[in-house]
Design a protein around this motif. Structure first.
Motif, short mmCIF file in Angstrom:
data_model
loop_
_atom_site.label_atom_id
_atom_site.label_comp_id
_atom_site.label_asym_id
_atom_site.label_seq_id
_atom_site.Cartn_x
_atom_site.Cartn_y
_atom_site.Cartn_z
N THR A 1 35.03 -30.05 24.72
CA THR A 1 34.06 -31.12 24.48
C THR A 1 34.61 -32.42 25.06
OG1 THR A 1 33.27 -30.09 22.44
CG2 THR A 1 32.80 -32.43 22.72
N VAL A 2 33.76 -33.14 25.78
CA VAL A 2 34.14 -34.42 26.36
C VAL A 2 33.40 -35.51 25.59
CG1 VAL A 2 33.95 -35.89 28.39
CG2 VAL A 2 34.67 -33.52 28.64
N ILE A 3 34.16 -36.40 24.97
CA ILE A 3 33.60 -37.55 24.26
C ILE A 3 33.72 -38.76 25.17
CG2 ILE A 3 33.70 -38.97 22.18
CD1 ILE A 3 33.15 -36.08 21.52
N THR A 4 32.58 -39.37 25.50
CA THR A 4 32.63 -40.51 26.41
C THR A 4 31.79 -41.66 25.87
OG1 THR A 4 32.42 -41.16 28.74
CG2 THR A 4 30.67 -39.76 27.83
N GLY A 5 31.93 -42.81 26.48
CA GLY A 5 31.23 -44.01 26.03
C GLY A 5 32.04 -45.24 26.40
#
Length: 603
Positions: free
Chosen positions: A50-54
């Protein structure tokens, strides 16, 4: 080159995940009341990575720390705690809390674990102001089973934390012993050295001794000792590091030591010409990749691996190779991996199911699930969005498509495309614009024709046409264009070039031409409308969709009999009818699928 591309490894990961080989696996993470997340915000984990971006300040690192606290033997309080100047503020009713779920194999049910923040006081013991308690289920937070139902299954009133080990790697803190001492720490006041360089030169002799002996080293003095633990990386691991960094190292040694007054690591790298150097002469990216690769090599099976900003100090090509290797290790060791990143190079390698975007709505942090890379880039930095150019027969078709992208998804999704009606209708598109695009090799141009232009037998792949049928290419193209002859006369002096142009045209048509639902965009509006005036005129005028919308515009604008209604006025009313249509109707879903097919095609 790696044995498999990242895309191929992702397909294998997807198949393995569907087979359930990654259990135990955290399935979701929810925030009923947690920091400044929107109440009830949720992340679903539907892919092994899972890639968490922001953008900065959207709690990406907080998600990793929260996941760290989900595992048995770990507590969020180890990483997030209050102090005199930073306090964890609980709500007036209840507490700061989060919920996560996993599949409990023993009881064959999805377990939901509630973690509450509270002050813990024990008689005669220390006070812990940041204790995270595994609590009974909360009906108000929408948990499935109550305490009585859990007790009937397990004999307890709450679920245990997931039995999973965890490793958290923060690239921002992956400093070599040299960098940490030279750039961040002062010499001790009582040091016999006047300069950090002299201090390092003196201690480096002990590192040199460990390298010469290729073994551990200890030097005792007074009430202490200097210790070096020597480690040589395997040839396989060196090859992985070379692949990621594009280097040609022949050997790499790690020296874990306390020579600079703290526990740290030094890397010794040997090149093919016999040259040796350490991180003092290497880049910080080299050290970080070497340390990460060695940690990945040591991670046990089924680990929860949390990686914070792995792109630090790495070139985009190295970032892509790194994520390829992470995919390989994830598959081999059945890991659950969660990565926090800003990197477009990492995000664009991932499938939609892996990408979760955190963004601020002004008051709180929202979570956008299952994003396209371009969607995520919109919230990180719009300048990174690789837009697809969509071309249409008229502006109503363009308006409908853009409206569907915005309303059925979001602005970030719609922003992955630009929308362009073209003059001259379908004949100009086929005879002029597609000819030009196919010969120039345009990869970001797509043509969405009205449904009445759909060839009855679908598209033809030029690869399936033998060279012996080159004299039939004009007829085959006419099958695609519904009888329209396409002029390739500009290449008539060179038969081979003309044949190549015709095959390019068919190949472009195959991959870059799509068809909107129904025969015309006006039919989409009328057949999906529930507006009384549209339904009334439909009953009188039948399938004359243009005239139906003409009459609706005439009425809505208060025109009198005989008064002209302009094309611009009709278009304004068409947009109003579009805004009134029921959401998620079958035509909308078909348009979304077309957009998804376009996004799935690499540029």
């Amino acid at each position: 080159m790696p044995q498999y591309t990242t895309r191929e490894r992702i397909r294998r990961l997807d198949s393995a995940f569907a087979a359930g080989v990654f259990e135990p696996f955290i399935r979701d993470l929810r925030f009923p009341y947690y920091k400044n997340f929107a109440r009830g915000a949720r992340i679903d984990f539907t892919f092994p990575i899972t890639v968490i971006t922001g953008q900065n300040g959207t709690n990406k690192s907080s998600v990793l720390k929260t996941l760290y606290g989900c595992c048995q033997g770990r507590s969020l309080g180890e990483l997030w705690f209050s102090s005199a100047i930073d306090t964890i503020v609980d709500p007036e009713e209840g507490s700061t809390r989060f919920i996560y779920s996993y599949y409990d194999d023993e009881h064959e049910v999805v377990a939901e674990v509630l973690q509450n923040h509270r002050r813990r006081e024990r008689a005669g013991g220390p006070v812990d102001p940041d204790y995270w308690e595994t609590s009974r289920p909360s009906k108000n937070d929408g948990m499935r089973l109550n305490a009585r139902e859990i007790r009937a299954l397990t004999g307890r009133t709450r679920w245990e934390k997931i039995r999973k080990t965890c490793t958290l790697i923060d690239f921002r803190s992956e400093l070599s012993a040299f960098d940490r001492f030279f750039y961040h720490l002062p010499l001790r006041p009582n040091s016999t050295f006047d300069d950090k360089r002299d201090f390092i030169r003196a201690r480096a002799t002990h590192l040199q001794q460990a390298l010469i002996n290729e073994g551990d080293y200890e030097r005792r003095f007074g009430h202490g000792s200097w210790n070096i633990r020597y480690q040589t990386l395997s040839a396989e691991l060196v090859a992985v590091i070379n692949e990621i960094l594009g280097k040609a190292y022949t050997s790499i040694s790690l020296l874990h030591h306390n020579l600079f007054g703290f526990a740290g690591s030094t890397v010794s790298i040997r090149l093919g010409d016999g040259t040796n150097y350490t991180e003092a002469f290497a880049g910080s990216g080299e050290f970080a990749v070497i340390m990460l690769a060695s940690k990945l090599h040591e991670v046990p099976e089924y680990e929860l691996l949390l990686i914070d900003e792995p792109e630090m100090s790495l070139h985009p090509s190295a970032q892509k190779q790194l994520i390829n290797h992470i995919c390989l290790v994830t598959l081999r060791k059945k890991l659950q991996v969660v990565i926090s990143t800003h990197s477009p190079s990492i995000i664009e390698e991932m499938p939609r199911s892996a990408i979760k975007t955190l963004y601020s709505n002004g008051d709180s942090i929202e979570i956008l699930q299952d994003c396209e890379p371009g969607q995520a880039f919109f919230y990180i930095s719009p300048s990174h969005v690789q837009q697809r150019r969509l071309f249409f027969e008229d502006r109503l078709a363009a308006e409908i498509t853009q409206f569907v992208a915005k309303t059925e998804r979001d602005q970030g999704y719609a922003n992955q495309f630009t929308y362009h009606p073209l003059p001259g209708g379908h004949s100009a598109i086929k005879g002029k614009f597609i000819v030009s695009a196919s010969q120039s090799g345009s990869r970001d141009s797509f043509y969405l024709l009205d449904g009445d232009q759909t060839p009855p037998n679908g598209h033809i792949d030029p690869i399936s046409i033998p060279e012996s049928d080159n004299n039939q290419l004009d007829n085959i193209i006419q099958q695609q264009t519904l009888g329209q002859r396409i002029d390739f006369s500009q290449n008539s002096n060179d038969p081979a070039t003309t044949i190549r142009s015709k095959r390019n045209y068919l190949g472009f048509y195959l991959n870059h031409v799509h068809y909107l639902p129904r025969q015309t965009p006006e039919e989409i509006l009328v057949e999906n409308s529930i507006a009384p005036d549209v339904i009334r005129h439909r009953a009188v005028l039948g399938n004359n969709y243009k005239e139906i919308l003409h009459q609706v515009a005439h009425e809505r604008l208060g025109k009198v009999a005989g008064e002209e209604t302009t094309a611009e006025e009709i278009f304004i009313v068409q947009r109003l009818v579009l805004a009134e249509l029921p959401r998620r109707n079958p035509d909308y879903m078909q348009i979304l699928q077309i957009l998804q097919d376009i996004l799935d095609q690499p540029l």
